[in-house]
Design a protein around this motif. Structure first.
Motif, mmCIF file in Angstrom:
data_model
loop_
_atom_site.group_PDB
_atom_site.id
_atom_site.type_symbol
_atom_site.label_atom_id
_atom_site.label_comp_id
_atom_site.label_asym_id
_atom_site.label_seq_id
_atom_site.Cartn_x
_atom_site.Cartn_y
_atom_site.Cartn_z
ATOM 1 N N PRO A 1 5.835 73.038 -76.838
ATOM 2 C CA PRO A 1 5.573 73.997 -78.165
ATOM 3 C C PRO A 1 5.262 75.208 -77.552
ATOM 4 N N ASN A 2 5.171 76.223 -78.441
ATOM 5 C CA ASN A 2 4.730 77.492 -78.111
ATOM 6 C C ASN A 2 3.349 77.555 -77.469
ATOM 7 N N GLY A 3 3.040 78.309 -76.707
ATOM 8 C CA GLY A 3 1.863 78.437 -75.706
ATOM 9 C C GLY A 3 1.566 77.362 -74.753
ATOM 10 N N ALA A 4 2.592 76.530 -74.581
ATOM 11 C CA ALA A 4 2.635 75.649 -73.612
ATOM 12 C C ALA A 4 2.362 76.070 -72.148
ATOM 13 N N GLY A 5 3.327 77.275 -71.841
ATOM 14 C CA GLY A 5 2.991 77.658 -70.489
ATOM 15 C C GLY A 5 4.472 77.851 -69.999
ATOM 16 N N LYS A 6 5.484 77.612 -70.686
ATOM 17 C CA LYS A 6 6.732 77.685 -70.459
ATOM 18 C C LYS A 6 7.332 79.071 -69.764
ATOM 19 N N SER A 7 7.228 80.154 -70.700
ATOM 20 C CA SER A 7 7.268 81.566 -70.019
ATOM 21 C C SER A 7 6.407 81.850 -68.657
ATOM 22 N N SER A 8 5.238 81.459 -68.990
ATOM 23 C CA SER A 8 4.494 81.771 -67.638
ATOM 24 C C SER A 8 5.015 81.104 -66.152
ATOM 25 N N LEU A 9 5.588 79.793 -66.459
ATOM 26 C CA LEU A 9 6.201 79.145 -65.378
ATOM 27 C C LEU A 9 7.430 80.116 -65.143
ATOM 28 N N THR B 1 -4.293 81.268 -64.076
ATOM 29 C CA THR B 1 -5.250 81.614 -65.351
ATOM 30 C C THR B 1 -5.109 82.990 -65.717
ATOM 31 N N TYR B 2 -4.850 83.631 -66.859
ATOM 32 C CA TYR B 2 -4.843 84.823 -67.151
ATOM 33 C C TYR B 2 -6.312 85.488 -67.272
ATOM 34 N N ALA B 3 -6.269 86.790 -67.426
ATOM 35 C CA ALA B 3 -7.625 87.536 -67.402
ATOM 36 C C ALA B 3 -8.456 86.940 -68.451
ATOM 37 N N ASN B 4 -7.762 86.879 -69.537
ATOM 38 C CA ASN B 4 -8.563 86.413 -70.634
ATOM 39 C C ASN B 4 -9.221 84.656 -70.689
ATOM 40 N N GLY B 5 -8.889 84.363 -69.425
ATOM 41 C CA GLY B 5 -9.507 82.851 -69.515
ATOM 42 C C GLY B 5 -8.390 81.694 -69.809
ATOM 43 N N VAL B 6 -7.161 81.974 -70.307
ATOM 44 C CA VAL B 6 -6.378 80.973 -70.668
ATOM 45 C C VAL B 6 -5.655 80.716 -69.383
ATOM 46 N N LYS B 7 -5.726 79.327 -69.296
ATOM 47 C CA LYS B 7 -5.018 78.576 -68.075
ATOM 48 C C LYS B 7 -3.529 78.110 -68.576
HETATM 49 P P1 ADP Z 1 5.429 79.361 -74.066
HETATM 50 O O1 ADP Z 1 6.274 80.265 -73.266
HETATM 51 O O2 ADP Z 1 5.518 77.889 -73.626
HETATM 52 O O3 ADP Z 1 4.995 79.800 -75.195
HETATM 53 P P2 ADP Z 1 3.318 81.205 -72.674
HETATM 54 O O4 ADP Z 1 3.444 81.125 -71.148
HETATM 55 O O5 ADP Z 1 4.214 82.367 -73.007
HETATM 56 O O6 ADP Z 1 3.998 79.684 -73.143
HETATM 57 O O7 ADP Z 1 1.814 81.074 -72.815
HETATM 58 C C1 ADP Z 1 1.040 80.227 -72.331
HETATM 59 C C2 ADP Z 1 -0.670 80.635 -72.908
HETATM 60 O O8 ADP Z 1 -0.881 81.799 -72.165
HETATM 61 C C3 ADP Z 1 -0.563 81.163 -74.275
HETATM 62 O O9 ADP Z 1 -2.121 80.487 -74.642
HETATM 63 C C4 ADP Z 1 -0.429 82.512 -74.180
HETATM 64 O O10 ADP Z 1 -1.274 83.101 -75.216
HETATM 65 C C5 ADP Z 1 -1.156 82.968 -72.768
HETATM 66 N N1 ADP Z 1 -0.774 84.028 -72.382
HETATM 67 C C6 ADP Z 1 0.800 84.183 -71.947
HETATM 68 N N2 ADP Z 1 0.808 85.441 -71.441
HETATM 69 C C7 ADP Z 1 -0.429 85.967 -71.422
HETATM 70 C C8 ADP Z 1 -0.927 87.145 -70.928
HETATM 71 N N3 ADP Z 1 -0.022 88.035 -70.410
HETATM 72 N N4 ADP Z 1 -2.059 87.416 -70.899
HETATM 73 C C9 ADP Z 1 -3.058 86.604 -71.433
HETATM 74 N N5 ADP Z 1 -2.522 85.678 -71.972
HETATM 75 C C10 ADP Z 1 -1.281 85.115 -71.790
#
Ligand code: ADP
Length: 295
Positions: A37-45, A12-18
């Motif tokens: 889709p965009n925002g799914a969490g792929k890049s986070s993973l 979960t990011y500091a802004n509360g997004v899980k």
């Molecule tokens: P994807 O790669 O599937 O587009 P991301 O992993 O980039 O997805 O993002 C997943 C969610 O986390 C989105 O809602 C995005 O806005 C949020 N997010 C990604 N990186 C950060 C960050 N560094 N701080 C806060 N929120 C983030």
């Protein structure tokens, strides 16, 4: 044969997004498609697996390397092609790869020269090796990206949204290159483009809102939808009504009119025809229907 095992991974990011919500998956050699889709969490993973950011909970192992506890070990066997490969300084393809090889610890000059020349051949940029990367097309830059990701015999290669911005010819060449190297390593290809996965990946997962909503082969998930996808061309002003009354998978414009796909166990009515589902139907049904279910 390498295996990547991800267990109970959450972030979960500091802004509360899980961004990651209890991810569990096991991936072996070959090309693995991570679709969402965009925002799914792929890049986070992807960034977590590439040791660029930490998770709050969970573990990930590449064979016996604990990725969270031992990022230094992981980096030795990791190739990473980020979404945007780079701010390019005024250097040539050869110089860039040579520099990256030094960073990866290949200090022997002769060995490094052989490797860099081999990689340039492999990605079909040998003739252009003394040109500045800055002037390369999108596809050529991606090939430099893959070449640098191959330095050091990686066991795991992570490719994040590789074909965005490539023209069809470049995309094709890039796909062939990935398929070529995928035999001996795990390649995770993260993308929102369904065709990238259809064309390349024997195994896949679909991610939405931080969760894996499907894991398996493209064929298996497509066959789940056999006989359940129906299409119809409607008028533009009818779309709200259809949205209300049917389980709409997708709509797109064809010759100026919406072509809708709906999910239904039996014929939904007048004017609908049954069609063979494809991965795009799967993708939209998993994404849209899972969204509806959580509302
Ligand atoms: P994807 O790669 O599937 O587009 P991301 O992993 O980039 O997805 O993002 C997943 C969610 O986390 C989105 O809602 C995005 O806005 C949020 N997010 C990604 N990186 C950060 C960050 N560094 N701080 C806060 N929120 C983030």
């Amino acid at each position: 044969m390498a295996t990547l095992k991800i267990s109970n991974l959450s972030k979960t990011y500091a802004n509360g997004v899980k961004a990651l919500d209890n991810i569990n998956i096991e991936i072996s050699n070959g090309m693995f498609g991570l679709l969402g889709p965009n925002g799914a969490g792929k890049s986070s993973l992807m960034r977590t697996l590439a040791t660029l950011q930490e998770a709050d909970e969970g573990t990930a192992f590449l064979d016996d390397i604990d990725i969270m506890k031992n990022p230094v070990e992981l980096r030795k066997v990791l190739g990473y092609l980020p979404q945007e490969f780079g701010v390019y300084p005024q250097i040539t393809a050869y110089q860039l790869l040579d520099h990256m090889a030094i960073l990866k610890g290949i200090t022997n000059g002769k060995e490094r020269k052989e490797l860099v020349e081999y990689l340039l051949q492999k990605v079909n940029l040998f003739q252009k090796r003394h040109q500045k990367v800055k002037g390369f097309s999108g596809g050529m830059k991606q090939r430099v990206g893959i070449a640098q990701a191959l330095i050091g015999n990686p066991k795991l290669i992570i490719v994040d949204e590789p074909t965005a911005g490539l023209d069809p010819g470049e995309r094709n060449r890039f796909h062939n290159l990935l398929a070529d190297v995928a035999e001996d390593v795990i390649i995770i290809l993260s993308t929102h483009i369904v065709d990238d996965v259809t064309e390349l990946c024997a195994n896949m997962a679909i991610m939405n809102e931080g969760s894996m909503v499907y894991k398996g082969t493209p064929q298996a998930v497509i066959s789940e939808l056999n006989g359940k996808v129906w299409q119809k061309i409607i008028e533009r002003n009818e779309i709200d009504e259809y949205q209300k009354n049917y389980t709409l998978i997708s709509d797109k414009m064809v010759a100026g009119k919406p072509l809708i796909h709906v999910l239904s166990d039996s014929n939904p009515g007048e004017g609908f025809e049954s069609i063979a589902p494809d991965l795009e139907d799967v993708f939209f049904s998993k994404i849209n229907v899972s969204k509806e279910a959580t509302v």
